[in-house]
Write a protein that holds these residues in place. Structure first.
Motif, PDB file in Angstrom:
ATOM      1  N   LEU A 137       1.430  26.490  -8.157  1.00 37.30           N
ATOM      2  CA  LEU A 137       1.163  26.223  -9.429  1.00 37.30           C
ATOM      3  C   LEU A 137       1.443  24.819  -9.710  1.00 37.30           C
ATOM      4  CD1 LEU A 137       0.078  27.709 -12.120  1.00 37.30           C
ATOM      5  CD2 LEU A 137       2.322  28.303 -12.778  1.00 37.30           C
ATOM      6  N   ALA A 138       2.816  24.547  -9.431  1.00 36.31           N
ATOM      7  CA  ALA A 138       3.272  23.149  -9.752  1.00 36.31           C
ATOM      8  C   ALA A 138       2.546  22.160  -9.380  1.00 36.31           C
ATOM      9  CB  ALA A 138       4.629  23.044  -9.168  1.00 36.31           C
ATOM     10  N   VAL A 139       1.883  22.312  -7.884  1.00 37.15           N
ATOM     11  CA  VAL A 139       1.087  21.360  -7.532  1.00 37.15           C
ATOM     12  C   VAL A 139      -0.285  21.242  -8.110  1.00 37.15           C
ATOM     13  CG1 VAL A 139      -0.032  20.446  -5.481  1.00 37.15           C
ATOM     14  CG2 VAL A 139       2.268  21.382  -5.234  1.00 37.15           C
ATOM     15  N   LEU A 161       4.773  15.093  -4.931  1.00 32.95           N
ATOM     16  CA  LEU A 161       5.283  16.641  -5.181  1.00 32.95           C
ATOM     17  C   LEU A 161       4.518  17.390  -3.768  1.00 32.95           C
ATOM     18  CD1 LEU A 161       6.425  19.070  -6.884  1.00 32.95           C
ATOM     19  CD2 LEU A 161       4.301  19.009  -8.327  1.00 32.95           C
ATOM     20  N   ALA A 162       3.155  17.241  -3.535  1.00 27.89           N
ATOM     21  CA  ALA A 162       2.746  18.071  -2.533  1.00 27.89           C
ATOM     22  C   ALA A 162       3.497  17.914  -1.222  1.00 27.89           C
ATOM     23  CB  ALA A 162       1.373  17.967  -2.338  1.00 27.89           C
ATOM     24  N   ILE A 163       3.662  16.619  -0.923  1.00 30.34           N
ATOM     25  CA  ILE A 163       4.487  16.471   0.307  1.00 30.34           C
ATOM     26  C   ILE A 163       5.885  16.938   0.401  1.00 30.34           C
ATOM     27  CG2 ILE A 163       5.420  14.362   1.686  1.00 30.34           C
ATOM     28  CD1 ILE A 163       3.261  12.610   0.861  1.00 30.34           C
ATOM     29  N   GLY A 164       6.479  16.824  -0.701  1.00 31.85           N
ATOM     30  CA  GLY A 164       7.861  17.635  -0.960  1.00 31.85           C
ATOM     31  C   GLY A 164       7.761  18.958  -0.676  1.00 31.85           C
ATOM     32  N   ILE A 165       6.813  19.660  -1.279  1.00 35.89           N
ATOM     33  CA  ILE A 165       6.876  21.053  -1.547  1.00 35.89           C
ATOM     34  C   ILE A 165       6.358  21.424   0.072  1.00 35.89           C
ATOM     35  CG2 ILE A 165       5.338  23.070  -2.034  1.00 35.89           C
ATOM     36  CD1 ILE A 165       7.363  22.344  -3.965  1.00 35.89           C
ATOM     37  N   ASP A 266       9.502  11.283  -5.059  1.00 37.04           N
ATOM     38  CA  ASP A 266       9.041  11.283  -6.046  1.00 37.04           C
ATOM     39  C   ASP A 266       9.086   9.848  -6.930  1.00 37.04           C
ATOM     40  OD1 ASP A 266       8.930  11.630  -9.392  1.00 37.04           O
ATOM     41  OD2 ASP A 266       8.122  13.158  -8.396  1.00 37.04           O
ATOM     42  N   VAL A 267      10.501   9.095  -6.837  1.00 40.80           N
ATOM     43  CA  VAL A 267      10.772   7.935  -7.357  1.00 40.80           C
ATOM     44  C   VAL A 267       9.744   6.607  -6.306  1.00 40.80           C
ATOM     45  CG1 VAL A 267      12.460   6.181  -7.546  1.00 40.80           C
ATOM     46  CG2 VAL A 267      13.002   8.672  -8.197  1.00 40.80           C
TER      47      VAL A 267
END
Length: 270
Positions: A137-139, A161-165, A266-267
């Motif tokens: 949902l977040a992605v 975000l997608a890479i982190g997840i 993210d940064v």
């Protein structure tokens, strides 16, 4: 990757991104073909890492942008952030009480949710599936936000975000398949169940992207909702499960490392 994915519609982008996170889950589940068991300490570290990634993503990729978007829309930034965050937690609490699931290391009689006679393996998979709903949902919401035209939403942040997840999904896939193998389930079946736990992410991702595209004014609420859902999973499931063995060093270190990795992504990219 960012330029390539930018050629598609937001819903297609969400599907591609969550397809990637599912694929990494499947890669993790494939570890069952090489290992028959994972030491409890290693599993605790994996769960801690996943918790750290989700905590960092909740703020850097979801709550902070939600507050900025609300202010850019002329609203008080904290209002949609608080309402969305608490609503996300409430939603996951309801799902947690309804969906039958079982955490690693517990007896089948200790399964949560509505009581069923489902197989232990199915209940174990559903426990990880519960984690993956807010992740997908977040992605999806992040990619849907890019199409809103608000300066604080950008494709690089959604990709980060997608890479982190995806990174934290690798140990999650292994954390499902390898314990199933240890319990006597065949390697192929263990792999199948492991990758199946990530299938919900593309579904949730598409729903999230479509929802924010059709209801732009609710975007800050949607981002905060996803953050609240993820934090609920971290506090209710991941952290307690990672410290069930009372040896908390590895799980704590994993959480710190996961937070640092997601924050850096993210940064740097967002």
């Amino acid at each position: 990757m960012i330029e390539w994915i930018g050629n598609y519609t937001p819903v297609q982008q969400a599907l591609i991104a969550t397809g990637f996170t599912w694929f990494v889950t499947a890669l993790g589940a494939a570890m069952v073909f090489f290992f028959k068991e994972i030491k409890r300490e290693m599993l605790d570290g994996m769960l801690g890492f996943a918790a750290g990634v989700m905590i960092a993503a909740s703020f850097w990729s979801l709550l902070a942008p939600a507050i900025e978007m609300a202010e850019e829309m002329g609203n008080r930034g904290w209002v949609p952030a608080v309402i969305g965050f608490l609503s996300g937690g409430l939603f996951l609490w309801i799902i947690d009480k309804i969906l039958p699931h079982l955490h690693q290391g517990l007896k089948t009689s200790e399964a949560e949710g509505i009581k069923t006679h489902w197989q232990r393996s199915v209940l174990l998979v559903l426990a990880v599936t519960l984690h993956n709903i807010p992740e997908g949902l977040a992605v999806g919401v992040a990619f849907g936000a890019v199409a809103s035209g608000i300066p604080s939403a950008n494709i690089a942040g959604a990709v980060a975000l997608a890479i982190g997840i995806g990174i934290q999904n690798f140990p999650e896939g292994a954390a499902v398949s390898v314990p199933l193998r240890r319990e006597g389930v065949s390697r192929l079946k263990s792999f199948w169940y492991g990758q199946l736990s990530g299938v919900v992410e593309p579904i949730a991702g598409v729903i999230g992207a479509y929802a924010v595209l059709t209801m732009r004014s609710l975007l800050p609420y949607a981002l905060s909702f996803a953050a609240g859902a993820m934090i609920f999973v971290v506090v209710e499931e991941l952290i307690p499960e990672s410290q069930i063995d009372k040896k908390t060093d590895l799980s704590t270190a994993g959480a710190m490392l996961g937070f640092a990795v997601m924050m850096s992504l993210d940064v740097a990219l967002g």
